[in-house]
Design an enzyme around this catalytic site. Structure first.
Site, short mmCIF file in Angstrom:
data_model
loop_
_atom_site.label_atom_id
_atom_site.label_comp_id
_atom_site.label_asym_id
_atom_site.label_seq_id
_atom_site.Cartn_x
_atom_site.Cartn_y
_atom_site.Cartn_z
N LEU A 107 0.26 35.26 12.30
CA LEU A 107 1.66 35.02 12.00
C LEU A 107 2.25 36.35 11.55
O LEU A 107 1.64 37.06 10.74
CB LEU A 107 1.81 33.99 10.87
CG LEU A 107 1.80 32.51 11.24
CD1 LEU A 107 1.82 31.66 9.97
CD2 LEU A 107 2.98 32.15 12.12
N ASP A 108 3.42 36.70 12.05
CA ASP A 108 4.08 37.93 11.65
C ASP A 108 4.32 37.95 10.14
O ASP A 108 4.46 36.88 9.52
CB ASP A 108 5.42 38.09 12.35
CG ASP A 108 5.27 38.34 13.84
OD1 ASP A 108 4.17 38.74 14.26
OD2 ASP A 108 6.27 38.15 14.58
N PRO A 109 4.41 39.13 9.53
CA PRO A 109 4.79 39.19 8.10
C PRO A 109 6.08 38.44 7.82
O PRO A 109 6.24 37.85 6.74
CB PRO A 109 4.94 40.70 7.86
CG PRO A 109 3.97 41.32 8.82
CD PRO A 109 4.05 40.46 10.06
N ALA A 157 7.01 35.72 9.10
CA ALA A 157 6.80 34.28 9.21
C ALA A 157 5.99 33.74 8.03
O ALA A 157 5.17 34.42 7.44
CB ALA A 157 6.09 33.95 10.52
#
Length: 309
Positions: A46-48, A50
């Protein structure tokens, strides 16, 4: 000489509600330290930017993390219309600004319909997909852009949950999708379809395979439990090693058949599926691993857990 793995043997799956602003790997390492675990891995980044459900696999459960990587996901996201950024999210450099005050809720609903079902996406240059051994985002940070092949994904549900108009309208989106779907790319494509551009300002994963956000623990919650000093309190939060395999048919074996399977031998089963991958357990309920049904009615071991470490 084999490297000695530090930490204690911990097996199972923890559902983490990943916090905002940290990478998936940073979150994993923080939880691994709390558990003092020898081995752990996450099941898809998960992206930072998100937050949300990030299943973490410990010990023997890491052998089955692929089933969560391949699982469908669900997200809640906010798209900001009228602005294009180089990353497709709020952290990027603004490339284009337009007055999108003329965009209506009806415009968004109509445009969303074109993205339901099987579609093709071109991954963002700021994705983690590797090309030539390097993640695309590392190339992008060097100012490089390379050709990316379109990827087929399936958007199973795509709904507009709320719309807030203005010069920079905001659309709250809910989607259920197949693995490999890029929500940032969806926002960019939607903005392109409407003619005003768009980026993701917020992203929350609410489901990963069978696991929902309602069953997930926050990092701060885990730290608080660890701080109580109660031995083993964190271990009670772990789901069984085979919790990610609930969609696979279950085959049960006698103790004797289980012995031979542990030796790597296919064994006969009665009333088993004709083919495909199955969960394998003893009649006692003890989980053995994953097997594959053969044409002659036997099940062959494919990925077994190690016990008695």
């Amino acid at each position: 000489m084999a490297r000695v793995r530090r930490g204690r043997p911990v097996d199972g799956i923890l559902l983490l509600d990943k916090p905002l602003g940290v990478s998936s790997n940073h979150a994993l390492q923080s939880v691994k330290r709390l558990y003092e675990a020898a081995k752990a891995g996450h099941t898809g980044s998960l992206d930072p930017l998100a937050t949300g459900v990030l299943p973490l696999c410990f010990g023997e459960a890491t052998k089955f993390s692929q089933y969560l990587l391949d699982a469908d996901k669900a997200y809640e996201s906010t798209f900001v219309l009228g602005t294009v950024t180089d990353t497709g999210d709020a952290e990027g450099r603004v490339l284009e600004d337009k007055d999108a005050s003329g965009v209506t809720e009806s415009d968004v609903i109509t445009a969303l319909q074109a993205f339901e079902g099987e579609i093709e996406q071109i991954p963002s240059m700021f994705s983690a997909i590797k090309q030539g051994g390097q993640p695309l985002y590392k190339l992008a940070r060097k100012g490089l852009e390379v050709e990316r092949k379109p990827r087929s994904v399936v958007i199973k549900t795509l709904q507009l949950r709320a719309f807030r108009g203005g010069e920079r309208p905001e659309a709250d989106i809910y989607l259920e999708c197949s693995k490999g779907t890029y929500v940032r790319s969806l926002a960019e494509d939607l903005g392109r379809a409407i003619g005003c551009g768009a980026f993701v300002s917020a992203l929350r994963r609410t489901r990963a395979g069978p696991f929902g956000i309602e069953d997930s623990m926050t990092l701060s919650g885990l730290e608080a439990l660890k701080g109580t000093g109660e031995s083993g309190v964190l271990d009670t939060l772990l789901l069984p090693t085979d919790a990610a395999l609930g969609a696979l048919p279950l085959v049960r074996l006698s103790e004797s058949s289980g012995f031979y399977m542990r030796q790597g031998q296919p064994v006969m089963v009665s009333n088993g599926p004709r083919d495909g991958i199955v969960r394998v357990a003893l009649d006692s309920g003890e989980f053995l691993g994953v097997g594959e049904m053969l044409d002659d009615g036997r099940v062959a071991p494919r990925r077994l857990i190690v016990t008695g470490r």
